[in-house]
Enzyme design. Structure first.
Site, PDB file in Angstrom:
ATOM      1  N   GLY A 151       0.834  -1.199   0.000  1.00 33.43           N
ATOM      2  CA  GLY A 151       0.000   0.000   0.000  1.00 33.43           C
ATOM      3  C   GLY A 151       0.862   1.238   0.000  1.00 33.43           C
ATOM      4  O   GLY A 151       1.990   1.222   0.504  1.00 33.43           O
TER       5      GLY A 151
ATOM      6  N   GLN B 222       3.125   9.966   0.823  1.00 37.91           N
ATOM      7  CA  GLN B 222       4.423   9.291   0.981  1.00 37.91           C
ATOM      8  C   GLN B 222       5.362   9.571  -0.192  1.00 37.91           C
ATOM      9  O   GLN B 222       6.560   9.327  -0.094  1.00 37.91           O
ATOM     10  CB  GLN B 222       4.233   7.778   1.147  1.00 37.91           C
ATOM     11  CG  GLN B 222       3.541   7.388   2.453  1.00 37.91           C
ATOM     12  CD  GLN B 222       3.353   5.890   2.549  1.00 37.91           C
ATOM     13  OE1 GLN B 222       2.359   5.350   2.063  1.00 37.91           O
ATOM     14  NE2 GLN B 222       4.299   5.204   3.154  1.00 37.91           N
TER      15      GLN B 222
ATOM     16  N   CYS C  89       5.902  -0.158   7.148  1.00 38.97           N
ATOM     17  CA  CYS C  89       5.518   1.011   6.348  1.00 38.97           C
ATOM     18  C   CYS C  89       6.715   1.449   5.515  1.00 38.97           C
ATOM     19  O   CYS C  89       7.838   1.493   6.019  1.00 38.97           O
ATOM     20  CB  CYS C  89       5.089   2.138   7.281  1.00 38.97           C
ATOM     21  SG  CYS C  89       4.627   3.653   6.438  1.00 38.97           S
ATOM     22  N   LEU C  90       6.474   1.780   4.249  1.00 39.30           N
ATOM     23  CA  LEU C  90       7.580   2.204   3.380  1.00 39.30           C
ATOM     24  C   LEU C  90       8.212   3.511   3.860  1.00 39.30           C
ATOM     25  O   LEU C  90       9.356   3.797   3.514  1.00 39.30           O
ATOM     26  CB  LEU C  90       7.083   2.353   1.934  1.00 39.30           C
ATOM     27  CG  LEU C  90       6.595   1.045   1.291  1.00 39.30           C
ATOM     28  CD1 LEU C  90       6.060   1.311  -0.103  1.00 39.30           C
ATOM     29  CD2 LEU C  90       7.694  -0.003   1.260  1.00 39.30           C
TER      30      LEU C  90
ATOM     31  N   HIS D   3      -4.456   1.421   7.593  1.00 41.84           N
ATOM     32  CA  HIS D   3      -3.090   1.946   7.710  1.00 41.84           C
ATOM     33  C   HIS D   3      -2.890   3.083   6.695  1.00 41.84           C
ATOM     34  O   HIS D   3      -2.378   4.151   7.037  1.00 41.84           O
ATOM     35  CB  HIS D   3      -2.098   0.796   7.467  1.00 41.84           C
ATOM     36  CG  HIS D   3      -0.661   1.215   7.387  1.00 41.84           C
ATOM     37  ND1 HIS D   3       0.298   0.768   8.259  1.00 41.84           N
ATOM     38  CD2 HIS D   3      -0.011   2.029   6.507  1.00 41.84           C
ATOM     39  CE1 HIS D   3       1.471   1.295   7.933  1.00 41.84           C
ATOM     40  NE2 HIS D   3       1.310   2.065   6.867  1.00 41.84           N
ATOM     41  N   GLU D   4      -3.326   2.863   5.448  1.00 44.23           N
ATOM     42  CA  GLU D   4      -3.153   3.882   4.406  1.00 44.23           C
ATOM     43  C   GLU D   4      -4.037   5.098   4.671  1.00 44.23           C
ATOM     44  O   GLU D   4      -3.617   6.240   4.459  1.00 44.23           O
ATOM     45  CB  GLU D   4      -3.451   3.292   3.025  1.00 44.23           C
ATOM     46  CG  GLU D   4      -2.577   2.121   2.607  1.00 44.23           C
ATOM     47  CD  GLU D   4      -1.089   2.380   2.785  1.00 44.23           C
ATOM     48  OE1 GLU D   4      -0.648   3.525   2.618  1.00 44.23           O
ATOM     49  OE2 GLU D   4      -0.359   1.424   3.107  1.00 44.23           O
TER      50      GLU D   4
ATOM     51  N   HIS E 259      -2.461   7.581   6.880  1.00 41.89           N
ATOM     52  CA  HIS E 259      -1.503   8.487   6.235  1.00 41.89           C
ATOM     53  C   HIS E 259      -2.207   9.758   5.758  1.00 41.89           C
ATOM     54  O   HIS E 259      -1.647  10.848   5.831  1.00 41.89           O
ATOM     55  CB  HIS E 259      -0.840   7.805   5.032  1.00 41.89           C
ATOM     56  CG  HIS E 259       0.286   6.894   5.391  1.00 41.89           C
ATOM     57  ND1 HIS E 259       1.411   7.326   6.062  1.00 41.89           N
ATOM     58  CD2 HIS E 259       0.482   5.571   5.160  1.00 41.89           C
ATOM     59  CE1 HIS E 259       2.245   6.305   6.223  1.00 41.89           C
ATOM     60  NE2 HIS E 259       1.705   5.230   5.691  1.00 41.89           N
TER      61      HIS E 259
HETATM   62 ZN    ZN Z   1       2.512   3.327   5.686  1.00 46.52          ZN
END
Ligand code: ZN
Length: 170
Positions: free
Chosen positions: A46, A51, A94-95, A136-137, A140
């Site tokens: 995701g 991000q 998480c990236l 989670h997304e 963000h």
């Molecule tokens: Zn994330």
């Protein structure tokens, strides 16, 4: 399509509340394509637009298993309209917080509405890893990263490790 740089904690942009998307047009679709490339290359399941430095309400996800066909999904102006009382725990990563993982509790199921790649509205009931990844997304888009749920001590350790990692990669 192109791979975009992913920002990491403690970049203050990750704390901003993303703005609604005004229109699903070719410009936006081009960003969605680039975000998908970036997510697959990372690799991740995701990615939120913030991000890659664009604080607008847009997510891409693909939670298909490795041996399944790819299933890219695009969420424009997504909204969570219902969450279950029942919780589920997943070991999240998480990236934007590379190589850090933690068990996070979230509602096990949720209902969401959103516009897709073509601007068509959908209302779906999410379960399992899809529901977790989606929440989670969504966080963000509201300026929240999963380590915000950890104790201040654990969070600061995670941020310090990411800073070190990013420095080593430079
Ligand atoms: Zn994330």
């Amino acid at each position: 399509m192109a791979k975009l740089p992913i920002i990491t904690v403690p970049n203050p942009l990750l704390k901003t509340v993303s703005a609604p998307v005004e229109e699903v047009d070719d410009n936006l679709r081009s960003l969605m394509d680039d975000m998908l490339d970036t997510m697959y290359a990372a690799p991740g399941i995701g990615l939120a637009a913030v991000q890659v430095g664009r604080p607008i309400r847009l997510l891409v996800m693909d939670v298909s298993e490795e041996d399944q066909e790819k299933n890219p999904q695009y969420f424009v102006n997504p909204v969570i309209t219902w969450t279950s009382d029942e919780l589920a725990t997943y070991n999240e990563g998480c990236l934007s917080v590379p190589e850090q993982y933690a068990d996070i509790d979230r509602p096990a199921e949720c209902k969401i509405s959103y516009l897709d790649y073509h601007g068509t509205e959908h209302n779906i009931h999410a379960t399992g890893i899809f529901a977790t990844c989606f929440q989670h997304e969504m966080d963000h888009l509201n300026g929240i990263v999963f380590i915000d749920y950890l104790s201040p001590l654990k969070k600061s350790i995670a941020v310090r490790k990411v800073k070190k990692l990013v420095k080593e990669e430079e």
